[in-house]
Design a protein around this motif. Sequence first.
Motif, PDB file in Angstrom:
ATOM      1  N   SER A 285       0.855  -1.192   0.000  1.00 53.37           N
ATOM      2  CA  SER A 285       0.000   0.000   0.000  1.00 53.37           C
ATOM      3  C   SER A 285       0.888   1.239   0.000  1.00 53.37           C
ATOM      4  N   ILE A 286       0.674   2.127  -0.972  1.00 54.56           N
ATOM      5  CA  ILE A 286       1.540   3.303  -1.093  1.00 54.56           C
ATOM      6  C   ILE A 286       1.469   4.208   0.139  1.00 54.56           C
ATOM      7  N   PRO A 287       0.313   4.385   0.796  1.00 57.77           N
ATOM      8  CA  PRO A 287       0.329   5.255   1.972  1.00 57.77           C
ATOM      9  C   PRO A 287       1.126   4.710   3.149  1.00 57.77           C
ATOM     10  N   GLU A 288       1.545   3.429   3.108  1.00 58.34           N
ATOM     11  CA  GLU A 288       2.324   2.861   4.198  1.00 58.34           C
ATOM     12  C   GLU A 288       3.817   2.984   3.904  1.00 58.34           C
ATOM     13  N   PRO A 289       4.628   3.395   4.897  1.00 61.09           N
ATOM     14  CA  PRO A 289       6.080   3.465   4.675  1.00 61.09           C
ATOM     15  C   PRO A 289       6.645   2.093   4.338  1.00 61.09           C
ATOM     16  N   PRO A 290       7.691   2.039   3.519  1.00 64.27           N
ATOM     17  CA  PRO A 290       8.249   0.753   3.094  1.00 64.27           C
ATOM     18  C   PRO A 290       9.205   0.183   4.141  1.00 64.27           C
TER      19      PRO A 290
ATOM     20  N   TYR B  53      -1.506  14.268  -4.489  1.00 65.40           N
ATOM     21  CA  TYR B  53      -0.667  13.234  -3.852  1.00 65.40           C
ATOM     22  C   TYR B  53      -1.544  12.160  -3.215  1.00 65.40           C
ATOM     23  N   GLY B  54      -2.720  11.939  -3.804  1.00 60.51           N
ATOM     24  CA  GLY B  54      -3.734  11.103  -3.171  1.00 60.51           C
ATOM     25  C   GLY B  54      -3.677   9.637  -3.530  1.00 60.51           C
ATOM     26  N   ALA B  55      -2.525   9.004  -3.351  1.00 60.71           N
ATOM     27  CA  ALA B  55      -2.446   7.559  -3.536  1.00 60.71           C
ATOM     28  C   ALA B  55      -3.185   6.858  -2.400  1.00 60.71           C
ATOM     29  N   GLY B  56      -3.575   5.610  -2.637  1.00 57.16           N
ATOM     30  CA  GLY B  56      -4.331   4.876  -1.633  1.00 57.16           C
ATOM     31  C   GLY B  56      -3.871   3.439  -1.517  1.00 57.16           C
TER      32      GLY B  56
ATOM     33  N   SER C 118     -11.472  13.775  -3.895  1.00 60.85           N
ATOM     34  CA  SER C 118     -10.436  14.376  -4.737  1.00 60.85           C
ATOM     35  C   SER C 118      -9.116  13.612  -4.624  1.00 60.85           C
ATOM     36  N   PHE C 119      -8.979  12.785  -3.592  1.00 59.09           N
ATOM     37  CA  PHE C 119      -7.840  11.882  -3.451  1.00 59.09           C
ATOM     38  C   PHE C 119      -8.237  10.558  -4.091  1.00 59.09           C
ATOM     39  N   ALA C 120      -7.652  10.247  -5.250  1.00 56.46           N
ATOM     40  CA  ALA C 120      -8.096   9.082  -6.019  1.00 56.46           C
ATOM     41  C   ALA C 120      -8.012   7.792  -5.221  1.00 56.46           C
TER      42      ALA C 120
ATOM     43  N   ASP D 128       1.483  15.933   5.452  1.00 58.52           N
ATOM     44  CA  ASP D 128       0.353  15.171   5.977  1.00 58.52           C
ATOM     45  C   ASP D 128      -0.940  15.781   5.445  1.00 58.52           C
ATOM     46  N   TYR D 129      -1.702  14.995   4.666  1.00 63.04           N
ATOM     47  CA  TYR D 129      -2.946  15.464   4.090  1.00 63.04           C
ATOM     48  C   TYR D 129      -4.167  14.815   4.759  1.00 63.04           C
ATOM     49  N   SER D 130      -3.949  14.175   5.905  1.00 65.65           N
ATOM     50  CA  SER D 130      -5.023  13.409   6.532  1.00 65.65           C
ATOM     51  C   SER D 130      -6.157  14.302   7.040  1.00 65.65           C
ATOM     52  N   SER D 131      -5.872  15.548   7.387  1.00 65.26           N
ATOM     53  CA  SER D 131      -6.937  16.434   7.871  1.00 65.26           C
ATOM     54  C   SER D 131      -7.972  16.713   6.787  1.00 65.26           C
ATOM     55  N   ALA D 132      -7.585  16.558   5.517  1.00 59.76           N
ATOM     56  CA  ALA D 132      -8.515  16.752   4.399  1.00 59.76           C
ATOM     57  C   ALA D 132      -9.022  15.421   3.842  1.00 59.76           C
ATOM     58  N   GLY D 133      -8.646  14.324   4.500  1.00 58.89           N
ATOM     59  CA  GLY D 133      -9.076  13.015   4.037  1.00 58.89           C
ATOM     60  C   GLY D 133      -8.048  12.302   3.187  1.00 58.89           C
ATOM     61  N   GLY D 134      -6.852  12.880   3.035  1.00 59.40           N
ATOM     62  CA  GLY D 134      -5.808  12.279   2.223  1.00 59.40           C
ATOM     63  C   GLY D 134      -4.786  11.499   3.037  1.00 59.40           C
TER      64      GLY D 134
END
Length: 332
Positions: A5-10, A155-158, A118-120, A181-187
Amino acid sequence: MASRSIPEPPPRHAIARFRDRIPRYMLTVDTEEEFDWDKPLTRETHGIEHVGRLSKFQEFCEHEGVVPVYLVDWPIANSRLAAEILREPLARGRAEIGVQLHPWVNPPFEEEVCQANSFAGNLHPGLEEAKLGRLRDAIEDRFGMAPLIYRAGRYGAGPNTAAILGRQGIAVDTSVRPKFDYSSAGGPDYRRHPTAPYWLDDGRTLLELPLTTCFWGLLRRQGDWIYPALWCAPSLRGLLSRVGLLERVPLTPEGVSVEEAIRGIDMALDEGLPLLMFSFHSPSLRPGDTPYVRTEEDLDTLYDWWRRVFTYLDQRGVKRSSVKDVMLSIER
């Protein structure tokens, strides 16, 4: 091979390296429609009047010996003028093309237009893939070559994005923006992600090229925990920057002075970062289309920013790169 998952650090072993150990840089352009950044997103209220300005920018890059990577979204992919300007440079290897997904203007239109969507990466995976596939095909048809690199708009990868890219034949993602950090907007939250390239799958077929952001200042080593702690105190962040204690420096001419960018370059190279990823938005090529370029003088400043940055990168021995160069030079 399963993708992460791209939002998770590798994991640490996923970090990628170049065989020759020569530091590189790439210039990416979020090539997109104009819209009012201060108003709610809509499917209709946008334009592509700046597209003609891509011609001058491409000529500028060719003169500087830099291969820009145009990350094209749906309105640009369907612009005849954009294709007329970019087809020849793409065919000659003087530019490269990729995908940038703005879901609110990209069919099929099945979702509500809202901040979260708006975050795909927040979309149902079937819809995210349908939108990306339609865009990928449109780019190949209009510009004459298949895109190999992707950036999610905003930057809305999921969690499903990496697997979708693999199925769509995309070899490189560049959606991750470390230290943001875009989490406050749902990203997504990218604060814990590395700035170095890394593999998104164990088979090493899908590569992440994160955008470059560095901390500068006496407290830069503590920046990863100090900066987020000051999220609700922007004035204190500004104070730390002004007194040289801590400054977050993304490598972009939009809102970042050339002096700040050079400090960021120095920090990135001193930390051994193998690839510096620069970016900006194509509407900044026409005054009035973004908050960063309001006048022709601002536009001159933007071009001068790039000239000075390219010169400094040459002085530091940083090699001009491209998607093609990266894929040929990366260790697998």
